[in-house]
Write a protein that holds these residues in place. Structure first.
Motif, PDB file in Angstrom:
ATOM      1  N   VAL A 143      58.775  21.741 -21.768  1.00  0.00           N
ATOM      2  CA  VAL A 143      58.960  20.970 -22.999  1.00  0.00           C
ATOM      3  C   VAL A 143      57.865  19.927 -23.151  1.00  0.00           C
ATOM      4  O   VAL A 143      57.304  19.746 -24.242  1.00  0.00           O
ATOM      5  CB  VAL A 143      60.350  20.296 -23.009  1.00  0.00           C
ATOM      6  N   ARG A 144      57.526  19.267 -22.062  1.00  0.00           N
ATOM      7  CA  ARG A 144      56.514  18.213 -22.114  1.00  0.00           C
ATOM      8  C   ARG A 144      55.133  18.782 -22.418  1.00  0.00           C
ATOM      9  O   ARG A 144      54.317  18.125 -23.074  1.00  0.00           O
ATOM     10  CB  ARG A 144      56.487  17.450 -20.794  1.00  0.00           C
ATOM     11  N   ALA A 145      54.853  20.008 -21.967  1.00  0.00           N
ATOM     12  CA  ALA A 145      53.553  20.632 -22.212  1.00  0.00           C
ATOM     13  C   ALA A 145      53.323  20.880 -23.703  1.00  0.00           C
ATOM     14  O   ALA A 145      52.188  20.827 -24.188  1.00  0.00           O
ATOM     15  CB  ALA A 145      53.454  21.933 -21.432  1.00  0.00           C
ATOM     16  N   GLY A 146      54.392  21.152 -24.427  1.00  0.00           N
ATOM     17  CA  GLY A 146      54.294  21.281 -25.877  1.00  0.00           C
ATOM     18  C   GLY A 146      53.566  22.504 -26.381  1.00  0.00           C
ATOM     19  O   GLY A 146      52.972  22.487 -27.467  1.00  0.00           O
ATOM     20  N   GLU A 147      53.607  23.599 -25.644  1.00  0.00           N
ATOM     21  CA  GLU A 147      52.869  24.793 -26.053  1.00  0.00           C
ATOM     22  C   GLU A 147      53.706  25.769 -26.869  1.00  0.00           C
ATOM     23  O   GLU A 147      53.157  26.693 -27.464  1.00  0.00           O
ATOM     24  CB  GLU A 147      52.322  25.499 -24.806  1.00  0.00           C
ATOM     25  N   ASP A 148      55.027  25.584 -26.888  1.00  0.00           N
ATOM     26  CA  ASP A 148      55.904  26.516 -27.599  1.00  0.00           C
ATOM     27  C   ASP A 148      56.356  25.930 -28.925  1.00  0.00           C
ATOM     28  O   ASP A 148      56.757  24.769 -29.012  1.00  0.00           O
ATOM     29  CB  ASP A 148      57.129  26.840 -26.735  1.00  0.00           C
ATOM     30  N   THR A 149      56.301  26.738 -29.966  1.00  0.00           N
ATOM     31  CA  THR A 149      56.654  26.279 -31.316  1.00  0.00           C
ATOM     32  C   THR A 149      58.133  25.959 -31.444  1.00  0.00           C
ATOM     33  O   THR A 149      58.515  24.970 -32.062  1.00  0.00           O
ATOM     34  CB  THR A 149      56.283  27.354 -32.356  1.00  0.00           C
ATOM     35  N   LEU A 150      58.994  26.780 -30.840  1.00  0.00           N
ATOM     36  CA  LEU A 150      60.438  26.581 -30.922  1.00  0.00           C
ATOM     37  C   LEU A 150      61.046  26.608 -29.528  1.00  0.00           C
ATOM     38  O   LEU A 150      60.854  27.575 -28.778  1.00  0.00           O
ATOM     39  CB  LEU A 150      61.090  27.668 -31.792  1.00  0.00           C
ATOM     40  N   VAL A 151      61.767  25.544 -29.176  1.00  0.00           N
ATOM     41  CA  VAL A 151      62.470  25.490 -27.892  1.00  0.00           C
ATOM     42  C   VAL A 151      63.924  25.125 -28.166  1.00  0.00           C
ATOM     43  O   VAL A 151      64.211  24.126 -28.827  1.00  0.00           O
ATOM     44  CB  VAL A 151      61.848  24.463 -26.933  1.00  0.00           C
ATOM     45  N   TYR A 152      64.823  25.927 -27.648  1.00  0.00           N
ATOM     46  CA  TYR A 152      66.269  25.733 -27.807  1.00  0.00           C
ATOM     47  C   TYR A 152      66.831  25.325 -26.452  1.00  0.00           C
ATOM     48  O   TYR A 152      66.796  26.091 -25.485  1.00  0.00           O
ATOM     49  CB  TYR A 152      66.901  27.037 -28.290  1.00  0.00           C
ATOM     50  N   LEU A 153      67.338  24.094 -26.370  1.00  0.00           N
ATOM     51  CA  LEU A 153      67.867  23.542 -25.127  1.00  0.00           C
ATOM     52  C   LEU A 153      69.395  23.475 -25.216  1.00  0.00           C
ATOM     53  O   LEU A 153      69.919  22.891 -26.162  1.00  0.00           O
ATOM     54  CB  LEU A 153      67.311  22.139 -24.890  1.00  0.00           C
ATOM     55  N   TRP A 154      70.072  24.046 -24.240  1.00  0.00           N
ATOM     56  CA  TRP A 154      71.519  23.989 -24.304  1.00  0.00           C
ATOM     57  C   TRP A 154      72.127  23.668 -22.944  1.00  0.00           C
ATOM     58  O   TRP A 154      71.515  23.855 -21.898  1.00  0.00           O
ATOM     59  CB  TRP A 154      72.107  25.288 -24.867  1.00  0.00           C
TER      60      TRP A 154
END
Length: 226
Positions: A33-44
């Protein structure tokens, strides 16, 4: 446009940063998440695993061109149309997205936003929920498939030792000294819900300032009635 320029009564906790975030079993997820390379991240994950803290940390670190919306708090006081145009931000954080998806208006606006973010391809979107995309209750089933297009990460609860560390790090950020024995007492006697423990730490902070006392076990017992 920054968060402070929005007509919302939303304040990011200044002490919920990566410095006060104990990774534990979630180290890989936090790094991604901190790297910020993915457009969409779903955290559950269940309550108390640190989903909101992680979003606050990302927002506090990026600072500019960020929008954070705690949807469980806003759904009854704001119109779903607030989601329109958010794709102009570099980072969108939607906390507790599952709180609004059974409402048709909110669900439609979430669906439309997901499509705009995907088509534009320049905005990062981080969302949190208590359940996986497959388990979501949604007015529009297509929203579930859209949310699963990105990276889906389940966050796990910290161990008791890691919760002690988390309490001590938060206390340090607040300018408090919290000894290991006192932190261990809090975890063992006050329950293991980390969010609740942090709220009690806030109460202890105010009480210690008023009484000019250190956070000892007797003081914790007296303030919290343990």
């Amino acid at each position: 446009m920054t968060l402070q320029q929005l007509p919302l009564n939303v304040q990011l906790p200044s002490n919920q940063t990566f410095a006060t975030l104990v990774a534990g079993p979630n180290a890989e997820a936090y790094t991604l998440v901190r790297a910020g390379e993915d457009t969409l991240v779903y955290l559950w994950g269940s309550a108390g695993v640190g989903k909101s803290h992680l979003l606050h940390a990302v927002c506090n670190e990026q600072a500019e061109n960020v929008i954070y919306l705690p949807l469980s708090e806003l759904k009854d006081s704001m119109d779903a149309g607030i989601l329109r145009g958010l794709e102009s931000y570099a980072l969108i954080c939607l906390d507790d997205i599952d709180a609004v998806l059974t409402d048709q208006n909110w669900c439609f606006e979430v669906f439309a936003l997901l499509n705009r973010v995907r088509d534009q391809g320049a905005t990062r979107l981080l969302v949190t929920a208590n359940t996986s995309p497959a388990q979501l209750q949604s007015a529009y089933p297509d929203v579930q498939s859209r949310l699963s297009w990105g990276v889906v990460l389940q966050l796990q609860k910290l161990s008791d030792e890691e919760k002690v560390q988390a309490l001590q790090q938060r206390a340090h950020a607040m300018g408090l000294e919290l000894r290991s024995d006192t932190a261990q007492f809090m975890v063992q006697r006050l329950g293991r819900d980390l969010e609740d423990l942090m709220q009690r730490l806030e109460r202890l902070d105010k009480a210690s300032i008023a009484a000019q006392r250190k956070l000892t076990i007797p003081f914790v017992k007296a303030v919290l009635g343990v």
